[in-house]
Each structure stands twice: as structure tokens, then as C-alpha cells.
Design a protein around this motif. Structure first.
Motif, PDB file in Angstrom:
ATOM      1  N   PRO A  60     -41.673  35.797  14.456  1.00 20.32           N
ATOM      2  CA  PRO A  60     -40.818  35.137  14.822  1.00 20.32           C
ATOM      3  C   PRO A  60     -40.838  34.075  14.273  1.00 20.32           C
ATOM      4  N   ALA A  61     -42.101  33.604  13.737  1.00 20.97           N
ATOM      5  CA  ALA A  61     -42.498  32.294  12.750  1.00 20.97           C
ATOM      6  C   ALA A  61     -42.201  32.392  11.468  1.00 20.97           C
ATOM      7  N   VAL A  63     -39.598  34.789  10.757  1.00 20.61           N
ATOM      8  CA  VAL A  63     -37.846  34.270  10.838  1.00 20.61           C
ATOM      9  C   VAL A  63     -37.448  32.510  11.325  1.00 20.61           C
ATOM     10  N   ASP A  64     -38.211  31.494  11.932  1.00 16.69           N
ATOM     11  CA  ASP A  64     -37.932  30.436  11.429  1.00 16.69           C
ATOM     12  C   ASP A  64     -38.362  29.422  11.055  1.00 16.69           C
ATOM     13  N   ALA A  65     -39.676  30.489   9.832  1.00 10.40           N
ATOM     14  CA  ALA A  65     -39.248  29.774   8.302  1.00 10.40           C
ATOM     15  C   ALA A  65     -38.235  29.971   7.455  1.00 10.40           C
ATOM     16  N   VAL A  67     -35.480  30.275   9.144  1.00  7.74           N
ATOM     17  CA  VAL A  67     -34.249  29.141   9.742  1.00  7.74           C
ATOM     18  C   VAL A  67     -34.333  27.935   8.922  1.00  7.74           C
ATOM     19  N   ASP A  68     -35.125  27.948   8.955  1.00  9.94           N
ATOM     20  CA  ASP A  68     -36.038  25.917   8.734  1.00  9.94           C
ATOM     21  C   ASP A  68     -35.971  25.597   7.153  1.00  9.94           C
ATOM     22  N   ALA A 112     -31.147  38.050  14.089  1.00 12.21           N
ATOM     23  CA  ALA A 112     -31.391  36.310  14.508  1.00 12.21           C
ATOM     24  C   ALA A 112     -31.073  35.480  13.762  1.00 12.21           C
ATOM     25  N   ARG A 116     -28.176  32.260  14.015  1.00  5.74           N
ATOM     26  CA  ARG A 116     -29.800  31.135  13.518  1.00  5.74           C
ATOM     27  C   ARG A 116     -28.306  30.306  12.865  1.00  5.74           C
TER      28      ARG A 116
END
Length: 239
Positions: A60-61, A63-65, A67-68, A112, A116
């Protein structure tokens, strides 16, 4: 799609097919950001003028990276290319960890990212999602059951969201490579398509408005499957 001046994100873009897609999009005038897990390979891509985002898409981290890393930027092209194989063995519970990492990278992460990043894509005058599946999404081989399952799942998801987005500005493309000469297939014998040639067909499909890009020998597999899905499965199961 005219890619000139558009911002593209290519996951798994520091190696293999993804690297070639990134290079060819850049040559066509796109601004390209690539993701990857290797700091060394990302540094090499940065030296060539690419934006880079480090992230392991099995987490998940990671994927977050990603997107961010594109937040607030006018992303117009999302290429979900990152993919890994699996060392899953049917009679070995310990291999489930490898299966889970493959599922998260190959299926969960593209879902994801599509979800997103869709608001950003919708905000552009013209946008596209490219999901890279595989000829094995059409008919599986026994030696790659988890990998085949993830690609078949992504193929089904791609077809479904194409319908959901049919009246929007976001075009949905599926790219189906054959066996390609990459690090992931290095141990496999037999004829392989070059990453450059595979990427060239995918980029051509993006630029000419195709819904589906059957690269190399996948064209033949699709033909066989159109005549007899059972025959295609019999051929591919032992491939």
C-alpha cells in the motif's frame, strides 16, 4: 491520442517493456514519469530526462507513493505496466507469500491506481488508461497459474471499466504482450519478442486509438481463440 506535451505515468518503467514504452513516449513528445523499485535504474532514467517515483507496488505504501508523486499534476496517460511473476507451487503453502505479492502487484495495484487517479484523468481534455495484461490472460499455462490469474483478472477489469467510461474523455486500452525478452523471462527458452518491438506496438496503439493491442504472436493466439477457445486452452496450458 496525440501524446505530444501530455504527461504520462508508466509503472515499472525503469526496465523491460515499461522502459521501452517510456522511451518511445518521450521520443513522441510526451513528458514521462516512471516508477520502479531499483534506485540505480531510476537514477539512470532520471539522467535521460524522466521523472521518477520509487515505490514497490506490492505494498500500500508503494501505491501511495505513486499517487502522491503525481498529485496536482495534469496526468493524461496512465500505463499500468508493472508486473511480477510468482514462485507459487500448488503443494507448498510457503509459496503463498509469492502468490500474494504477485496478486498485489499485477492486479490490486492497477485497480487502485485506476480508481485513485481517475479524477485527474477525467480533468484532462483527452486521457487514456493502458493496462498491460498478457497473451496468458486469454488462455493460461499450468506453470504460471497465479500470474495467469492476475492477468486474466486485469483483462476482465479492463473490459468492464472500458464500458463504464465509454461516454467519458478517458479511453481504456488493453495491451497483450507475448513472451518478451526481459529479466522476468530470462530463464525461459524459446522465441521471445524484443521489448523494443513490443513497446512499439503498444505505443502505436495508444497513438492510433486502438482499444486492444495484440502484440506479436498474441495475434495468432487471438485468432485461434476466436475459432475455438478450447483449442487455445489446450495449446497454452502446456506452453
Amino acid at each position: 491520442m496525440d501524446v505530444r506535451g501530455k504527461l504520462a505515468l508508466v509503472t515499472g518503467g525503469s526496465d523491460g517493456i515499461g522502459r521501452e514504452i517510456a522511451l518511445q513516449l518521450q521520443a513522441a513528445g510526451a513528458q514521462v514519469i516512471v516508477t520502479g523499485r531499483s534506485a540505480e535504474k531510476l537514477q539512470a532514467m532520471a539522467a535521460l530526462g524522466f521523472g521518477t517515483i520509487a515505490g514497490d507496488l506490492s505494498t500500500p505504501a508503494g501505491v501511495d507513493a505513486v499517487v502522491d508523486g503525481v498529485a496536482g499534476r495534469p496526468l493524461a496517460l496512465l500505463v499500468n505496466n508493472a508486473g511480477v511473476g510468482s514462485e507459487y507451487e500448488l503443494d507448498d503453502p510457503a509459496s503463498l507469500a509469492s502468490a500474494e505479492a504477485c496478486i498485489r502487484t499485477n492486479l490490486d495495484a492497477p485497480v487502485a491506481l485506476c480508481t485513485r487517479l481517475l479524477p485527474t484523468l477525467r480533468a484532462q481534455p483527452e486521457a487514456a488508461i493502458v493496462n498491460v495484461t498478457s497473451g496468458l490472460a486469454i488462455a493460461p499455462r499450468a506453470g504460471g497459474s497465479i500470474y495467469c490469474a492476475t492477468k486474466a483478472g486485469l483483462r476482465s477489469y479492463t473490459q468492464a471499466i472500458r464500458h463504464l467510461l465509454k461516454d467519458s474523455n478517458v479511453r481504456v486500452i488493453e495491451a497483450l504482450p507475448p513472451v518478451v525478452e526481459t529479466n522476468m523471462t530470462a530463464a525461459r527458452a524459446g522465441k521471445k519478442m524484443s521489448a523494443h518491438d513490443c513497446a512499439a506496438e503498444i505505443v502505436h496503439g495508444i497513438r492510433t486509438g486502438k482499444r486492444e493491442v495484440n502484440a506479436g504472436m498474441v495475434k495468432l493466439l487471438q485468432f485461434v481463440n476466436s475459432i475455438s477457445p478450447a483449442l487455445a486452452r489446450r495449446i497454452m496450458i502446456q506452453f
